[in-house]
Write an enzyme that holds these catalytic residues in place. Structure first.
Site, PDB file in Angstrom:
ATOM      1  N   GLU A   1       6.409  -5.737  -3.655  1.00 15.55           N
ATOM      2  CA  GLU A   1       6.341  -4.392  -4.219  1.00 15.55           C
ATOM      3  C   GLU A   1       5.503  -3.535  -3.282  1.00 15.55           C
ATOM      4  OE1 GLU A   1       4.822  -1.280  -7.374  1.00 15.55           O
ATOM      5  OE2 GLU A   1       3.569  -2.892  -6.662  1.00 15.55           O
TER       6      GLU A   1
ATOM      7  N   ASP B   1       2.792  -8.038  -6.727  1.00 16.92           N
ATOM      8  CA  ASP B   1       2.431  -6.684  -7.136  1.00 16.92           C
ATOM      9  C   ASP B   1       1.479  -6.046  -6.121  1.00 16.92           C
ATOM     10  OD1 ASP B   1       2.229  -4.554  -9.194  1.00 16.92           O
ATOM     11  OD2 ASP B   1       0.131  -5.176  -9.243  1.00 16.92           O
TER      12      ASP B   1
HETATM   13  C1  BGC Z   1       2.657  -1.808 -11.033  1.00 22.15           C
HETATM   14  C2  BGC Z   1       2.032  -0.813 -11.958  1.00 22.15           C
HETATM   15  C3  BGC Z   1       0.562  -1.130 -12.059  1.00 22.15           C
HETATM   16  C4  BGC Z   1      -0.083  -1.188 -10.666  1.00 22.15           C
HETATM   17  C5  BGC Z   1      -1.448  -1.747 -10.698  1.00 22.15           C
HETATM   18  C6  BGC Z   1       1.967  -1.475  -9.727  1.00 22.15           C
HETATM   19  O1  BGC Z   1       2.553  -1.836  -8.634  1.00 22.15           O
HETATM   20  O2  BGC Z   1       4.032  -1.671 -10.940  1.00 22.15           O
HETATM   21  O3  BGC Z   1       2.636  -0.816 -13.203  1.00 22.15           O
HETATM   22  O4  BGC Z   1      -0.086  -0.145 -12.806  1.00 22.15           O
HETATM   23  O5  BGC Z   1       0.656  -1.987  -9.815  1.00 22.15           O
HETATM   24  O6  BGC Z   1      -1.358  -3.116 -10.986  1.00 22.15           O
END
Ligand code: BGC
Length: 557
Positions: free
Chosen positions: A243, A201
């Site tokens: 991501e 993430d």
């Molecule tokens: C996630 C979000 C989240 C953010 C902070 C993003 O990349 O997809 O849903 O709010 O990271 O963790």
């Protein structure tokens, strides 16, 4: 062992909290999810991506982790998770989970210890502290509707701490070797537990350096190579998924030389598909796919239409952002942080043809497709709910109370089920959309009757043809701005994809058309026909897949 299984995968993203409640307490759980594995298998998906389920105060739907090695007890125990994982694996379904490594919740024991530890100590330096809130001014604020700065004052530490997202999510300090080791331990914990991959993430924001945007720094790539060496050395066919919500060139850099992430989400494609659907013109899709076609061996894009976040427009030009906002978010409640917080079906006016066309493109463009739960049955959203809750409502299983999500009352920690006249569970639900036997080729009227059946059929068709997952792509010059035509090709097969993005019939001349061996049934919309001159006529808003034997250029009628 198929070590590149992810190249041919079809991924389904869901949050255990909102999928299915197995114990009647109004909260989705692992026991409930396990009961729904047969549905997912019949839909044809091959991999589940579970949104965060570790212990969390849930102020960011679990992306605020309070304990990395515990399942949030509201969803079950670690043993329940393991039972689910075994059951998924027994059906041939892979499972990918989250590694939220950039930040933790401020409730995490590491932060609670850090704020009380002496300044300069290793414990304090698990996070990024400062006496001023002026440092790293080049880093943009991402959640700009909620935050005005990337610094927040901590009255206990009597110092500012750094956070790229909500202020209750302090960023970990990757300059501290203990942090780097702690994250590796967490990664190994879940890989040892048997998950098939980890979504990293917000992975572009790990380090901070003065005078930079604090994104995509060389140190971040170095750390990713370290994670990858561990995966390759100890965990065989598991995958790392980046991501990174940035421009195509930047996002692509997270593949490294094939030595960082196996998969990167293709964020730039989403606005191009939406723009193409709105304008009825295809060129934007071809342009972005061309610029991202070349990836290192063994690497794969993850393509998607919608996910659990807003449609991000932060990498768009101002003009394009204005166009997309005006087209798709006319009501200010549909907007969030410069993006659009809506699901697929309401975005496209609940037009079945447009939903199917979008999916047909998703399943035939290069990359591993990712379906956001509920989009396969055309679920809606609720713009009255805060943040992104409106597109995170419970899965709609039946027309019964709560959409069959729970036998109890929906818990306050779960957004209420959609119950408006158009998208409510009374109308839109799995039971009303019998998937039929999507594994069969034949597209009989009854089998194609529901949206869910149609999506299942596309998935099953895709799975029979490795060219979709592994083939090269060649765009054909059809000299008709409304048509997108391309060939996906491996050494063994070639598949011609033609999409008509316009509201009118478009003809593709047969002269020069690659000889069609077999029509793989309409991917989306009505079947293609031929006119008196033998030209293929493409119905409005439709997509066709054909097996072809050789490639020549297509010419328009
Ligand atoms: C996630 C979000 C989240 C953010 C902070 C993003 O990349 O997809 O849903 O709010 O990271 O963790």
């Amino acid at each position: 062992m198929n070590s590149e299984w992810y190249m041919d995968a079809v991924i389904y993203a869901l949050h255990v909290k909102t999928f299915f409640d197995g114990n009647g307490d109004g909260i989705g759980d692992f026991a409930g999810l396990t009961l729904k594995l047969d549905y997912l298998a019949s839909l044809g998906v091959t991999c589940l991506w579970l949104l965060p389920f570790c212990e969390s105060p849930l102020r960011d739907d679990g992306y605020d982790v309070a304990h990395y090695e515990r399942v949030d007890p509201r969803y079950g125990s670690l043993a329940d998770f393991r039972r689910f994982l075994d059951a998924a694996h027994a059906r041939g379904l892979r499972v990918v989970t989250e590694l939220v490594l950039n930040h933790t919740s401020d409730a995490h024991p590491w932060f609670q210890a850090a704020r009380r530890a002496p300044a300069g100590s290793s414990k304090r330096n698990f996070y990024v502290w400062s006496d001023t809130d002026r440092r790293y001014a080049g880093a943009r604020v991402i959640f700009r509707d909620a935050e005005t700065s990337n610094w927040a004052w901590d009255p206990i530490a009597r110092a500012y701490y750094w956070h790229r997202f909500f202020s209750h999510q302090p960023d970990l300090n990757f300059d501290n070797p203990r942090v780097r080791r702690a994250v590796i331990k967490v990664m190994r914990f879940w890989l040892d537990a048997g998950v098939d991959g980890l979504r990293l993430d917000a992975v572009s924001h790990l380090y901070e350096r003065e005078g930079t945007s604090c994104d995509n720094l060389p140190e971040t790539h170095e750390y990713l190579r370290e994670l990858r060496r561990i995966v390759d050395g100890h965990y065989g066919d598991r995958v790392l998924i980046a991501e990174v919500n940035q421009s195509p060139a930047v996002t692509r850099s997270y593949f490294g030389e094939g030595d960082e992430c196996h998969i990167c989400f293709h964020f730039p494609l989403v606005p191009r598909i939406l723009a193409a659907l709105r304008r009825g013109e295809a060129s934007g899709i071809a342009d972005v796919v061309r610029t991202t076609a070349d990836v290192p061996a063994g690497c794969q894009w993850a393509v998607f239409l919608r996910n659990h976040d807003d449609v991000s427009l932060s990498a768009e030009t101002a003009a394009e952002r204005d166009f997309l906002l005006a087209s798709y978010a006319p009501d200010s409640r549909m907007r969030l942080n410069q993006g659009i917080r809506r699901r697929l079906a309401p975005l496209v006016g609940n037009d079945r043809r447009r939903i199917e066309l979008a999916f047909a493109l998703l399943f035939s463009l290069p990359g591993t497709p990712v379906i956001y739960y509920g989009d396969e049955i055309g679920m809606g959203d609720n713009v009255a709910l805060p943040d992104r809750d409106g597109l995170r409502t419970p899965m709609q299983w039946t027309a019964d109370a709560t959409g069959g999500f729970t036998t109890g009352a929906v818990s306050p920690i779960v957004p209420p089920p959609i119950d408006d006249p158009e998208f409510g569970y009374q109308t839109v639900n799995v039971a009303a959309q019998s998937l039929g036997d999507g594994a069969r080729d034949d597209a009989s009227a009854s089998r194609r009757a529901s949206l869910g059946a149609s999506i299942a059929r596309m998935i099953h068709t895709r799975r029979k043809h490795r060219a979709f997952g592994r083939g090269t792509i060649e765009f054909l010059d059809v000299r008709n701005p409304h048509l997108l035509a391309f060939v996906r090709r491996t050494a063994d097969e070639s598949i011609l994809v033609v999409a008509n993005l316009s509201d009118a019939v478009q003809l593709v001349a047969c002269d020069g058309l690659p000889p069609v061996e077999r029509h793989l049934a309409p991917a989306a919309g009505e079947p293609a026909g031929t006119d008196a001159n033998g030209s293929i006529s493409m119905q409005p808003i439709s997509c066709q897949w054909f097996e072809i034997s050789s490639l020549r250029s297509l010419t328009p009628a």
